[in-house]
Design an enzyme around this catalytic site. Sequence first.
Site, PDB file in Angstrom:
ATOM      1  N   GLY A 160       0.906 -81.351  35.698  1.00  0.00           N
ATOM      2  CA  GLY A 160      -0.175 -80.454  35.305  1.00  0.00           C
ATOM      3  C   GLY A 160       0.382 -79.162  34.752  1.00  0.00           C
ATOM      4  CG  ASP A 202     -10.403 -70.266  38.510  1.00  0.00           C
ATOM      5  OD1 ASP A 202     -11.435 -70.444  37.826  1.00  0.00           O
ATOM      6  OD2 ASP A 202      -9.257 -70.347  38.027  1.00  0.00           O
ATOM      7  N   GLY A 204      -0.702 -75.052  33.888  1.00  0.00           N
ATOM      8  CA  GLY A 204      -1.652 -73.942  33.881  1.00  0.00           C
ATOM      9  C   GLY A 204      -1.200 -72.935  32.849  1.00  0.00           C
ATOM     10  CB  SER A 205      -2.470 -69.635  31.787  1.00  0.00           C
ATOM     11  OG  SER A 205      -2.783 -69.235  33.097  1.00  0.00           O
ATOM     12  CB  ALA A 243       2.420 -72.062  37.330  1.00  0.00           C
ATOM     13  CE  LYS A 249      -0.277 -73.647  40.394  1.00  0.00           C
ATOM     14  NZ  LYS A 249      -1.485 -73.216  41.082  1.00  0.00           N
TER      15      LYS A 249
END
Length: 270
Positions: A10, A125, A12-13, A15, A32
Amino acid sequence: MAWTRRSPVGNGSSATVYLASTASSGQLFAVKSAELLKSDFLKIERRVLSSLSNPSIVGYKGFDVTRENGKLMYNLFMEYAAGGTLADEIFRRGGRIKEATAAFYTREIVRGLEYLHKQGLVHCDIKAKNILIAGDGLKIADFGCSRWVCESEAVIGGTPMFMAPEVARGEKQGISSDIWALGCTLIEMVTGAPPWKITDDPVSVLYRIGYSGESPEIPSFLSEKGKDFLRKCLRREATERWSASQLLEHPFLGELSSGLEEIKELHLYS
Ligand code: ADE
């Protein structure tokens, strides 16, 4: 602990999440990773995750700092959820999850929210991308924006299309702001997209949510129970939204069958 990164699972912005395994036993976990100098949000996530223990919250497994390609990396270890994110699942199911399955998934998320809110924590979130699917159920993840209710300052964080009116107006996020985002996530599950399908810039989205007086459109194909559940989550006035404990008693969740079919599907991810 010696460990090896395997493949990315996956992004993220700031990580990336990888599947990893221990060198000694080969046990799988997720890591992560972010550059140490830009890892404040990961440290918040570590502090929060390490204080939580519940089957509906992704399990915390520790952290370390490594040196890789001349950079210091901060690595947060957590339980590996083999089904990936709920957003992946919506995609796998052709953009729409059927109502009974969505109700089953919603109940899992509400159980996690009930636990978080009892600890005095607001996730800030909630959305399908931040919910993981594991063989034993759904897990709330991504605590980089989360806040304790007692923290006094209002912080605008999260994802515009899931923000409650009070958050869009820059007021303090409360536990009921997570309930609004839960309603948006249920809409995302059954329609394949979050509410407020506007292509405009985030400022216009926030202005519309905060000041227009509108609530997101309730999908017309849902059962009366499903529509009523959404209305209880999406009340514009934060104090009028139902709590997670009340929602667990709502007929949409309370009258679910044993969810056997859905549980069998979850076992695919063991
Ligand atoms: N994607 C983000 N976090 C993950 C995790 N813990 N397990 C599997 N996929 C993920």
